[in-house]
Design an enzyme around this catalytic site. Structure first.
Site, PDB file in Angstrom:
ATOM      1  N   ARG A 179       0.810  -1.218   0.000  1.00  0.00           N
ATOM      2  CA  ARG A 179       0.000   0.000   0.000  1.00  0.00           C
ATOM      3  C   ARG A 179       0.848   1.275   0.000  1.00  0.00           C
ATOM      4  O   ARG A 179       0.518   2.262   0.655  1.00  0.00           O
ATOM      5  CB  ARG A 179      -0.968  -0.014   1.198  1.00  0.00           C
ATOM      6  CG  ARG A 179      -1.945  -1.176   1.191  1.00  0.00           C
ATOM      7  CD  ARG A 179      -2.836  -1.179  -0.029  1.00  0.00           C
ATOM      8  NE  ARG A 179      -3.681  -2.357  -0.068  1.00  0.00           N
ATOM      9  CZ  ARG A 179      -3.389  -3.484  -0.729  1.00  0.00           C
ATOM     10  NH1 ARG A 179      -2.263  -3.567  -1.429  1.00  0.00           N
ATOM     11  NH2 ARG A 179      -4.204  -4.504  -0.711  1.00  0.00           N
ATOM     12  N   SER A 228     -11.599   0.316   2.391  1.00  0.00           N
ATOM     13  CA  SER A 228     -10.847  -0.148   3.560  1.00  0.00           C
ATOM     14  C   SER A 228     -10.198   1.038   4.264  1.00  0.00           C
ATOM     15  O   SER A 228      -9.506   1.841   3.636  1.00  0.00           O
ATOM     16  CB  SER A 228      -9.770  -1.145   3.142  1.00  0.00           C
ATOM     17  OG  SER A 228     -10.346  -2.323   2.627  1.00  0.00           O
ATOM     18  N   GLU A 298      -5.285   3.712   5.827  1.00  0.00           N
ATOM     19  CA  GLU A 298      -5.161   3.464   4.394  1.00  0.00           C
ATOM     20  C   GLU A 298      -5.873   4.572   3.621  1.00  0.00           C
ATOM     21  O   GLU A 298      -5.441   4.973   2.544  1.00  0.00           O
ATOM     22  CB  GLU A 298      -5.748   2.098   4.037  1.00  0.00           C
ATOM     23  CG  GLU A 298      -5.615   1.730   2.573  1.00  0.00           C
ATOM     24  CD  GLU A 298      -5.970   0.285   2.295  1.00  0.00           C
ATOM     25  OE1 GLU A 298      -6.612   0.046   1.255  1.00  0.00           O
ATOM     26  OE2 GLU A 298      -5.623  -0.605   3.103  1.00  0.00           O
TER      27      GLU A 298
END
EC number: 1.3.1.98
Length: 309
Positions: A179, A228, A298
């Site tokens: 990520r 998310s 995130e």
């Protein structure tokens, strides 16, 4: 500097701009949470050359923020000072396929990229069907889902830096990890090249249907959500840690931890950006106190908080 005077300064420095400049433009309708304050100035470039000219002319002291599809984003209630840039689908939304090579603009939705690859019988990109964002965002954070990540299929990235210069980055130069990418923050991605593998169209489309079904069964995709919320920490899954800390269904103002998937925050109606971000911080605190794990966001949070009433 007011929004009006900022636009005047921009037009004076770059009189041939073809893109659209808007002042004090609300961003709430551009984010999936449907919250957030205005951009002092919102610029939608006509094409890559227009973006380059704009950035070359813009005062380096003026902050620049890029807005994508708004799916993985909280815009704070005080809005975004300086300039927000949003790349439109007309100029940055094309997908071209040549053999196993796929060239995509960064405004292309990830789901559309997956579909285009499947229609060309190219395997390896079906995971993009499960990502609710655009190619630009996927490049910036090495987005992934259902066992695949952007790094698996990327060849090269093209972008424009803060000086208005064209930059290219190889896969290695993107510095992907979980990520995250190491590309310079001031570069605005405009295009990417991917490589698929020859495959069977029916099998690829069946895999995409499986991804879609799994997403619909497990995630609150019909709610106002940003996807998310937290990255999975090493040695744990965010949703399990949140659940174990007793946060499933937790409410703060108009924001709630989803009952369906507790790594998703939702706007129940009337939430502010402060409600959503504050709820996320409360979840982080409870998880830390319960298990010792530190959750990291995130979802990208940008802008400034609203001034006290």
């Amino acid at each position: 500097m007011t929004a009006h005077s900022l636009i005047d300064a921009i037009r004076a420095a770059a009189p041939d701009l073809r893109g659209r400049l808007l002042e004090n433009q609300s961003l709430a309708d551009l984010t999936w949470f449907r919250v957030g304050g205005p951009a002092q100035v919102l610029f939608s470039p006509a094409d890559e050359a227009d973006l380059s000219a704009f950035l070359a002319a813009l005062d380096p002291a003026v902050p620049v923020t890029v807005i994508g599809l708004g799916s993985n984003l909280i815009v704070r209630d005080g809005g975004i000072p300086g300039v927000a840039i949003r790349l439109g689908g007309k100029a940055f939304g094309s997908v071209e396929i040549d053999g196993e090579t796929i060239r995509s603009g960064t405004a292309v939705p990830d789901m559309r990229l997956a579909k285009a690859a499947a229609e060309a019988s190219l395997d390896g990109l079906a995971f993009f069907r499960g990502i609710p964002g655009s190619v630009g965002g996927a490049l910036r954070m090495n987005a992934g889902a259902h066992g695949g990540e952007t790094t698996d299929v990327l060849v090269e990235v093209r972008g424009i830096d803060r000086k208005g210069e064209v930059r290219r980055f190889t896969h290695a130069e993107m510095g992907f990890r979980y990520r995250h990418s190491s590309a310079p923050d001031d570069v605005i991605f405009t295009g990417a090249t991917f490589r698929g593998r020859p495959g069977n169209r029916e099998a690829i489309e069946a895999e995409m249907e499986r991804v879609t079904a799994a997403r619909e069964a497990a995630q609150p995709i019909r709610e106002r959500t940003g996807g998310s919320t937290f990255k999975n920490p090493e040695g744990g899954k965010a949703w399990q840690l949140i659940d174990a800390a007793g946060c499933r269904g937790l409410i703060r103002g108009g924001a709630q931890v989803s009952e369906m998937h507790c790594n998703f925050l939702i706007n129940r109606g009337g939430a502010t950006a402060a409600d959503i971000e504050g709820l996320g911080e409360e979840v982080r605190r409870r998880v830390r106190d319960h298990s010792g794990f530190e959750l990291h966001w995130e979802i990208k949070r940008i802008g400034v908080e609203a001034s006290p009433a």
